[in-house]
Design an enzyme around this catalytic site. Sequence first.
Site, PDB file in Angstrom:
ATOM      1  N   LYS A 156      44.765  46.267  50.352  1.00 16.98           N
ATOM      2  CA  LYS A 156      44.606  44.924  50.863  1.00 16.98           C
ATOM      3  C   LYS A 156      45.872  44.110  50.591  1.00 16.98           C
ATOM      4  O   LYS A 156      46.645  44.518  49.741  1.00 16.98           O
ATOM      5  CB  LYS A 156      43.393  44.255  50.216  1.00 16.98           C
ATOM      6  CG  LYS A 156      43.541  44.071  48.695  1.00 16.98           C
ATOM      7  CD  LYS A 156      42.470  43.193  48.173  1.00 16.98           C
ATOM      8  CE  LYS A 156      42.988  41.885  47.689  1.00 16.98           C
ATOM      9  NZ  LYS A 156      43.783  41.905  46.478  1.00 16.98           N
ATOM     10  N   HIS A 186      39.323  47.589  45.744  1.00 16.37           N
ATOM     11  CA  HIS A 186      39.091  48.359  44.514  1.00 16.37           C
ATOM     12  C   HIS A 186      37.796  47.946  43.809  1.00 16.37           C
ATOM     13  O   HIS A 186      37.286  48.677  42.977  1.00 16.37           O
ATOM     14  CB  HIS A 186      40.307  48.324  43.587  1.00 16.37           C
ATOM     15  CG  HIS A 186      40.444  47.080  42.774  1.00 16.37           C
ATOM     16  ND1 HIS A 186      40.944  45.919  43.296  1.00 16.37           N
ATOM     17  CD2 HIS A 186      40.168  46.806  41.480  1.00 16.37           C
ATOM     18  CE1 HIS A 186      40.964  44.993  42.357  1.00 16.37           C
ATOM     19  NE2 HIS A 186      40.496  45.499  41.236  1.00 16.37           N
ATOM     20  N   ASP A 243      43.176  36.356  48.715  1.00 15.21           N
ATOM     21  CA  ASP A 243      43.424  37.401  47.722  1.00 15.21           C
ATOM     22  C   ASP A 243      42.124  38.088  47.301  1.00 15.21           C
ATOM     23  O   ASP A 243      42.066  39.309  47.227  1.00 15.21           O
ATOM     24  CB  ASP A 243      44.117  36.786  46.499  1.00 15.21           C
ATOM     25  CG  ASP A 243      44.526  37.825  45.454  1.00 15.21           C
ATOM     26  OD1 ASP A 243      44.927  38.936  45.865  1.00 15.21           O
ATOM     27  OD2 ASP A 243      44.450  37.530  44.249  1.00 15.21           O
ATOM     28  N   HIS A 248      36.892  41.105  47.762  1.00 18.30           N
ATOM     29  CA  HIS A 248      36.019  41.452  46.627  1.00 18.30           C
ATOM     30  C   HIS A 248      34.718  40.635  46.634  1.00 18.30           C
ATOM     31  O   HIS A 248      33.624  41.172  46.479  1.00 18.30           O
ATOM     32  CB  HIS A 248      36.721  41.209  45.290  1.00 18.30           C
ATOM     33  CG  HIS A 248      38.056  41.891  45.152  1.00 18.30           C
ATOM     34  ND1 HIS A 248      38.370  43.050  45.792  1.00 18.30           N
ATOM     35  CD2 HIS A 248      39.168  41.565  44.427  1.00 18.30           C
ATOM     36  CE1 HIS A 248      39.605  43.410  45.475  1.00 18.30           C
ATOM     37  NE2 HIS A 248      40.109  42.524  44.654  1.00 18.30           N
ATOM     38  N   LYS A 350      42.258  31.734  38.854  1.00 20.54           N
ATOM     39  CA  LYS A 350      43.153  32.210  37.786  1.00 20.54           C
ATOM     40  C   LYS A 350      43.217  31.138  36.708  1.00 20.54           C
ATOM     41  O   LYS A 350      42.978  29.963  36.978  1.00 20.54           O
ATOM     42  CB  LYS A 350      44.557  32.421  38.335  1.00 20.54           C
ATOM     43  CG  LYS A 350      44.594  33.359  39.537  1.00 20.54           C
ATOM     44  CD  LYS A 350      45.288  34.647  39.200  1.00 20.54           C
ATOM     45  CE  LYS A 350      45.339  35.583  40.383  1.00 20.54           C
ATOM     46  NZ  LYS A 350      45.024  36.969  40.041  1.00 20.54           N
TER      47      LYS A 350
HETATM   48  C1  BG6 Z   1      43.357  42.065  42.902  1.00 19.53           C
HETATM   49  C2  BG6 Z   1      43.972  40.722  43.128  1.00 19.53           C
HETATM   50  O1  BG6 Z   1      42.768  42.544  44.092  1.00 19.53           O
HETATM   51  O2  BG6 Z   1      42.371  41.983  41.889  1.00 19.53           O
HETATM   52  C3  BG6 Z   1      44.520  40.141  41.847  1.00 19.53           C
HETATM   53  O3  BG6 Z   1      45.014  40.831  44.076  1.00 19.53           O
HETATM   54  C4  BG6 Z   1      43.486  40.189  40.746  1.00 19.53           C
HETATM   55  O4  BG6 Z   1      44.975  38.814  42.038  1.00 19.53           O
HETATM   56  C5  BG6 Z   1      42.889  41.581  40.641  1.00 19.53           C
HETATM   57  O5  BG6 Z   1      44.118  39.834  39.526  1.00 19.53           O
HETATM   58  C6  BG6 Z   1      41.771  41.636  39.624  1.00 19.53           C
HETATM   59  O6  BG6 Z   1      41.305  42.940  39.510  1.00 19.53           O
HETATM   60  P1  BG6 Z   1      40.344  43.348  38.316  1.00 19.53           P
HETATM   61  O7  BG6 Z   1      39.960  44.750  38.623  1.00 19.53           O
HETATM   62  O8  BG6 Z   1      41.134  43.180  37.055  1.00 19.53           O
HETATM   63  O9  BG6 Z   1      39.194  42.387  38.371  1.00 19.53           O
END
Ligand code: BG6
Length: 498
Positions: A156, A186, A243, A248, A350
Site C-alpha cells: 500500500k 499487513h 495511510d 487497515h 500518531k
Molecule cells: C503502516 C503505516 O501501514 O502501519 C504506518 O504506514 C504505521 O504509518 C504502521 O506506523 C503500523 O503498523 P503496526 O503493525 O505497527 O500497527
Amino acid sequence: MPRVADPCVLVMFGITGDLARSKLLPAVYDLANRGLLSPSFCLVGVGRRDWDDEDLRDYVRTAVRARARTAWHPAIWEQLAAGMRFVAFSSFEDDAAYGRLTAVVDDLDATRGTGGNRAFYLSIPPGWFPAVTERIAASGLVDESPGAWRRVVIEKPFGHDRASAAELDALVGRIVRPDDVFRVDHYLGKETVQNILALRFANTIFEPLWNQRYVDHVQITMAEDIGIGSRAGYYDTIGAGRDVIQNHLLQLLALTAMEEPSSMGAAAVRAEKEKVLDCVRLERAGALDLDATTARGRYGAGFQGGVPVRGYLEEDGVAPDSRTETYAALRLEIANRRWAGVPFYLRAGKRLARRVTEVAVVFKQPPFLPFEDAATAGVGANTIVVRIQPDEGITMRLASKVPGTHLELRDVRMDFGYGASFNEDSPEAYERLILDALLGDAPLFPHRREVDLSWRILDPVIEHWAGAGRPQEYRPGSWGPEGARDLLARDARTWRRS
Ligand code: BG6
C-alpha cells in the site's frame, strides 16, 4: 502439515527501504528458519545503490540479526545467502538494468532449480509503478512459461484516491492476471485480526448479539505513540486517512460488520467484505455534514513520556505549509438490516497517549435495571474489546456485584490473552503474507473491489479536508484533537480511554 512454498525467485524492488529492512527481510529469514521456503528459494534485491551480491548479503544479515523473530542458525543463513543476488539500478527507468535483472533471474532459474516461478515485490513509491511495470513487461520477465507462475505483490498505498487506484490496477493488469496480484494490507496478516472471524463465526454466544438490537456503537482505534520518524517523504503527501484508515481500519470494520461467509475461501470472504463496505455511509441519519462527522489533527511540539518531542511541522522533510493530518477520525454508518442506526467510530493517530489497536463493540444498556440507582452508579456498558495489539487478546466488560453485605455493582473484566492461552509466539504479519503470496493463497489480500469501495468511502472526506484549512493541533501524549472529542459528544458518547 505446514505448507511449504514452491521453489521460486522473489525479486524485491525497494529492498533498501525501511519496510524491507525492518519487516520483509526478517520475515523471509523467519520463514526459511521455520522450513517454509524451498531450499531453492532465491532473493533478488533491486535498488539504487552501487552494491554487489556480498553487499546485499551483509545488509540482509544485519537486518535479520536486528529484527528476526526466530533464532539465528548459521546453516539456514548460508543456504538463504547462497540464493541472494543484487541488481544495481541507476533509476527505475534504467532499461539496461532490466536486461541485467532478466539475465540474473534466468541464471537462477537454470542453476538453482527455481522451476521458473517468479514473484515481484513492489515496495516502492506508487509514482514509480508505471515505469517499473512497463519495463518488467518489456524485458520478458513476466512472459508466461508453461508450469511456472508469475505474481506481483504490491505494498500500500494502492493509489491516492479512487481514480488513481483504478489506474494502478490497469497498470499491474498489463503484466499479470488479476488473480496473480497480491495487495498487501499487513493488518490482515495479524493473528488477532484473523481471529475476528473465528470469534464471530466459530462461537455461538456472540453472533446473536452482534447487531443493532443489542449494539450501541463500535469504536475502532489505531493509536501509535511514535511520530513519523524519517518517513516525511512518504507521510507528508499521504496523511493518516490515506495511510491507515483507507486500508487497515476499513478492513477491521469490514471483518467486524460483515455477514457470515459461505466458507473461509478468498472469494467467499471477499464477497461479504465487499457487501458491507458497499453499505458504509458517511451520512449521519441521512444528512451529509462532514464537519460534524469527521475530525483531523496534527501533533504539536511537547513531551512524550517525559521526553521533549518535535511538532509535526518541525519534523525533517515536512513542508512548512503542510496541511497533512497525523490524526483522523470518522463516524460511519452501515445501511443494512443488521447495523442500521449503529455508528462505527474510527480513529487513528500518531504521538497519542499509547500504542493500542482495538475494536470495541459497546452494547446497549439493559432495558430495565432492578437495582437502586446508587448501586449501579459505577457500571458502564457491556463491551467486547478485541485487542489487536499490543497485549493481544479479547476482553469482556461486565457488571458484577462487589463482595459485601450491601448490593453495589461495579464493572469487571474477563480476559483472554494469547500469551496465557498459547505457548507459541504469533508469527509476524509479513511472514504469513509473504508465504501466502508465494503459495498463491489469496484470502488475506484485499481484492481490487475492496480497495475501490474503501476509496469510495474516503474520497469525499479527503476532498472536504483539502478545502478546510489546517488540521487542529494536539498535544503529544494526548488522545488527539478537541474536534475528535466533539465528534462523539454530538452523539452524547465518549471515546474509550484505552
Ligand atoms: C503502516 C503505516 O501501514 O502501519 C504506518 O504506514 C504505521 O504509518 C504502521 O506506523 C503500523 O503498523 P503496526 O503493525 O505497527 O500497527
